[in-house]
Design a protein around this motif. Structure first.
Motif, PDB file in Angstrom:
ATOM      1  N   UNK A  31       0.826  -1.209   0.000  1.00  0.00           N
ATOM      2  CA  UNK A  31       0.000   0.000   0.000  1.00  0.00           C
ATOM      3  C   UNK A  31       0.860   1.260   0.000  1.00  0.00           C
ATOM      4  N   UNK A  32       1.916   1.256   0.785  1.00  0.00           N
ATOM      5  CA  UNK A  32       2.810   2.415   0.799  1.00  0.00           C
ATOM      6  C   UNK A  32       3.465   2.610  -0.575  1.00  0.00           C
ATOM      7  N   UNK A  33       3.847   1.495  -1.195  1.00  0.00           N
ATOM      8  CA  UNK A  33       4.458   1.579  -2.521  1.00  0.00           C
ATOM      9  C   UNK A  33       3.475   2.130  -3.538  1.00  0.00           C
ATOM     10  N   UNK A  34       2.211   1.664  -3.460  1.00  0.00           N
ATOM     11  CA  UNK A  34       1.177   2.135  -4.388  1.00  0.00           C
ATOM     12  C   UNK A  34       1.016   3.642  -4.298  1.00  0.00           C
ATOM     13  N   UNK A  35       0.932   4.160  -3.082  1.00  0.00           N
ATOM     14  CA  UNK A  35       0.772   5.597  -2.874  1.00  0.00           C
ATOM     15  C   UNK A  35       1.998   6.349  -3.400  1.00  0.00           C
ATOM     16  N   UNK A  36       3.170   5.807  -3.158  1.00  0.00           N
ATOM     17  CA  UNK A  36       4.402   6.450  -3.617  1.00  0.00           C
ATOM     18  C   UNK A  36       4.482   6.472  -5.141  1.00  0.00           C
ATOM     19  N   UNK A  37       3.971   5.422  -5.783  1.00  0.00           N
ATOM     20  CA  UNK A  37       3.975   5.374  -7.239  1.00  0.00           C
ATOM     21  C   UNK A  37       3.070   6.432  -7.851  1.00  0.00           C
ATOM     22  N   UNK A  38       1.899   6.610  -7.245  1.00  0.00           N
ATOM     23  CA  UNK A  38       0.975   7.655  -7.722  1.00  0.00           C
ATOM     24  C   UNK A  38       1.609   9.030  -7.556  1.00  0.00           C
ATOM     25  N   UNK A  39       2.271   9.229  -6.426  1.00  0.00           N
ATOM     26  CA  UNK A  39       2.930  10.516  -6.192  1.00  0.00           C
ATOM     27  C   UNK A  39       4.089  10.728  -7.162  1.00  0.00           C
ATOM     28  N   UNK A  40       4.818   9.664  -7.485  1.00  0.00           N
ATOM     29  CA  UNK A  40       5.910   9.777  -8.447  1.00  0.00           C
ATOM     30  C   UNK A  40       5.393  10.187  -9.823  1.00  0.00           C
ATOM     31  N   UNK A  41       4.238   9.648 -10.208  1.00  0.00           N
ATOM     32  CA  UNK A  41       3.607  10.039 -11.455  1.00  0.00           C
ATOM     33  C   UNK A  41       3.265  11.532 -11.433  1.00  0.00           C
ATOM     34  N   UNK A  42       2.633  11.981 -10.355  1.00  0.00           N
ATOM     35  CA  UNK A  42       2.261  13.392 -10.238  1.00  0.00           C
ATOM     36  C   UNK A  42       3.509  14.284 -10.237  1.00  0.00           C
ATOM     37  N   UNK A  43       4.552  13.845  -9.555  1.00  0.00           N
ATOM     38  CA  UNK A  43       5.790  14.621  -9.509  1.00  0.00           C
ATOM     39  C   UNK A  43       6.409  14.750 -10.898  1.00  0.00           C
ATOM     40  N   UNK A  44       6.343  13.668 -11.665  1.00  0.00           N
ATOM     41  CA  UNK A  44       6.882  13.743 -13.027  1.00  0.00           C
ATOM     42  C   UNK A  44       6.074  14.728 -13.867  1.00  0.00           C
ATOM     43  N   UNK A  45       4.754  14.653 -13.780  1.00  0.00           N
ATOM     44  CA  UNK A  45       3.925  15.608 -14.519  1.00  0.00           C
ATOM     45  C   UNK A  45       4.287  17.040 -14.126  1.00  0.00           C
ATOM     46  N   UNK A  46       4.481  17.247 -12.845  1.00  0.00           N
ATOM     47  CA  UNK A  46       4.854  18.577 -12.357  1.00  0.00           C
ATOM     48  C   UNK A  46       6.219  19.000 -12.894  1.00  0.00           C
ATOM     49  N   UNK A  47       7.141  18.035 -13.019  1.00  0.00           N
ATOM     50  CA  UNK A  47       8.491  18.351 -13.484  1.00  0.00           C
ATOM     51  C   UNK A  47       8.527  18.798 -14.938  1.00  0.00           C
ATOM     52  N   UNK A  48       7.505  18.421 -15.714  1.00  0.00           N
ATOM     53  CA  UNK A  48       7.437  18.871 -17.107  1.00  0.00           C
ATOM     54  C   UNK A  48       6.413  19.998 -17.255  1.00  0.00           C
ATOM     55  N   UNK A  49       6.120  20.643 -16.119  1.00  0.00           N
ATOM     56  CA  UNK A  49       5.298  21.855 -16.079  1.00  0.00           C
ATOM     57  C   UNK A  49       3.840  21.631 -16.482  1.00  0.00           C
ATOM     58  N   UNK A  50       3.328  20.476 -16.122  1.00  0.00           N
ATOM     59  CA  UNK A  50       1.910  20.214 -16.289  1.00  0.00           C
ATOM     60  C   UNK A  50       1.165  20.633 -15.023  1.00  0.00           C
ATOM     61  N   UNK A  51      -0.110  21.039 -15.144  1.00  0.00           N
ATOM     62  CA  UNK A  51      -0.884  21.441 -13.962  1.00  0.00           C
ATOM     63  C   UNK A  51      -1.184  20.261 -13.061  1.00  0.00           C
TER      64      UNK A  51
END
Length: 388
Positions: A322-342
Motif C-alpha cells: 500500500x505504501x508503494x502504491x501511494x508512492x507510485x501515484x505521487x511519483x507520477x504526479x511529480x513527473x507531470x509537475x516536473x514537465x510543467x503540467x498542472x
C-alpha cells in the motif's frame, strides 16, 4: 490472459524526410482525388504545406483543401467537410497534423459514407458501415490516433465531447517523421507525453487475468517515455527522444498494450467531460490533473497492481504494497509537475463545477464509468472535487 483479436492495418512510414514521399505513397494506392485537412497556419509557416503540396502535384493528385481544424475538433467543421467530400467524390482524406486533425478526418471519412447525422456514431444511434480511407502526416506525437480505431469530436451546441471506435477509423497509412515535431512547444510536448502515458496506463490499470508480457510492454513504454520526456524538456531537437516519443504515441494507442485484458479508458472519460465543458483546456493537461486524482481514489481496489506500477515504472523500493502504491501515484504526479503540467483544476482558473462535470460524464446519471469499480455520479463528482 483473456482471448483477444489484434488488428493493426496501418502501414507506417517512419523516419527523416518521409513526408516528402506522400504523393508517391498515395499514387501507389491509385487515389486521384483527395481531401487534405490541417489546422490553422503552422504547417504553412513551417514550410511543410509547400513540401506536401509539391509531392502531391508531382504525382498528379487533385487536392481539395479543408484547413482550419481546431484543437478539440468541432462537429460543425466535420459536417462541412463531409458535404465537401461527398460533392467532390473524395477518395482519401489526408490528415496533416496531430490528433485533432486526425479525429476530424476520421469523422469526415465515416460521415461521408453515411446518409444520416455523423453525431449518430458517438451517441450510439448508428455504427459506421463504411468509410473513406484516411492517411496522415503526423506533426505532433500525442494522441496515437495515427494507428487507433478511435475518434473524438466536440459538439459545441451541447458542450459535449464524444468519441467512438470503429475499424473504419484506422488509418490506411501513417507518415511519421520525428523532425516535424521539433517545433512543437514545450507545453504541447508535455501534453503529448501525458496523453501517451495515459493511453498506456488506461490499459494497464484494468481488471485482468495475469498478463505479464503485456504488462512489461506497457511498463517499458512508460519508462522510455519518462526518459525521453526529461531529455526533451532540456533539448527539444533531440532526434532520438523525439523518435521515441513518436513511436510510443503510435503503439500506446494501437491496442498492443491492451492485448489479453479488458479496456475501459476510465480517466479519458472524465477528461472528455472536462474539456467538453471547458474547450480551452488541452487534453493532456486535463489528464495530468485527473490521472493522479483518479489513482488516489481507486488504488485501494487493486493495491498489488498499483504497487507493481510503482516498483517497475518508478523504481520504488518500498516493500509494503500500500505504501508503494501511494508512492507510485505521487511519483507520477511529480513527473507531470516536473514537465510543467498542472496539478489542480484551480490552475485553469475555472469555477468548481464538479456536479456539472459528473453529470456530463455519466450522461445525466444514465451510465457508470467502468474501472476497478463502476464509478457512478457520486464517485466521479468526488474525484473532480479532489482536483480543486
Amino acid at each position: 490472459m483473456l482471448d483477444f483479436t489484434y488488428y493493426t492495418p496501418t502501414k507506417v512510414h517512419f523516419g527523416k524526410e518521409k513526408h516528402k514521399e506522400v504523393g508517391k505513397i498515395i499514387k501507389e494506392y491509385g487515389f486521384k482525388t483527395i481531401m487534405m485537412q490541417y489546422g490553422q497556419s503552422s504547417i504553412k509557416k513551417s514550410g511543410l504545406y509547400d513540401e506536401v503540396m509539391a509531392s502531391l502535384k508531382e504525382n498528379d493528385i487533385k487536392v481539395i483543401e479543408m484547413g482550419g481544424v481546431e484543437p478539440n475538433p468541432k462537429l460543425s467543421f466535420v459536417k462541412e467537410a463531409i458535404k465537401v467530400a461527398k460533392d467532390n467524390n473524395v477518395e482519401l482524406i489526408l490528415a496533416v497534423g496531430g490528433g485533432s486533425v486526425l479525429d476530424s478526418s476520421k469523422y469526415t471519412a465515416t460521415g461521408a459514407k453515411y446518409d444520416g447525422d455523423v453525431w449518430d456514431f458517438p451517441t450510439r444511434k448508428a455504427t459506421p458501415k463504411a468509410g473513406i480511407p484516411v492517411g496522415c502526416i503526423l506533426t505532433i506525437a500525442a494522441a496515437g490516433s495515427e494507428m487507433s480505431s478511435s475518434a473524438v469530436v466536440t459538439n459545441m451546441d451541447l458542450n459535449m465531447k464524444r468519441g467512438y471506435n470503429s475499424d473504419f477509423n484506422r488509418p490506411l497509412f501513417a507518415i511519421c517523421n520525428p523532425e516535424l515535431t521539433y517545433s512543437v512547444s514545450p507545453f504541447q510536448t508535455a501534453c503529448g507525453i501525458v496523453d501517451i502515458m495515459a493511453h498506456t496506463m488506461e490499459r494497464y490499470f484494468t481488471v485482468c487475468e495475469p498478463t505479464d508480457l503485456t504488462d512489461r510492454i506497457a511498463e517499458s513504454i512508460l519508462k522510455a517515455l519518462v526518459s525521453a520526456g526529461k531529455t526533451l524538456m532540456e533539448n527539444p531537437r533531440d532526434y532520438d527522444a523525439r523518435a521515441t516519443m513518436m513511436w510510443a504515441s503510435s503503439i500506446s494507442h494501437n491496442d498492443l498494450t491492451g492485448c489479453g485484458r479488458e479496456n475501459a479508458l476510465a480517466v479519458h472519460q472524465l477528461e472528455h467531460a472536462l474539456s467538453g465543458e471547458f474547450d480551452f483546456i488541452a487534453h493532456g493537461a486535463g489528464l495530468a490533473v485527473l490521472f493522479p486524482a483518479w489513482g488516489r481514489y481507486i488504488y485501494k481496489h487493486n493495491i498489488p497492481r498499483f504497487a507493481q506500477f510503482a516498483r517497475r515504472v518508478w523504481d520504488i523500493t518500498e516493500t509494503d504494497d500500500e505504501k508503494a502504491a501511494i508512492m507510485g501515484i505521487q511519483a507520477m504526479a511529480d513527473f507531470f509537475n516536473s514537465i510543467n503540467m498542472p496539478l489542480t483544476l484551480r490552475e485553469f482558473e475555472i469555477d468548481n463545477v464538479s456536479d456539472r462535470l459528473a453529470d456530463l460524464c455519466t450522461f445525466g446519471k444514465q451510465r457508470t464509468v467502468k474501472s476497478y469499480i463502476d464509478m457512478d455520479y457520486d464517485v466521479i463528482k468526488e474525484i473532480f472535487e479532489s482536483c480543486y
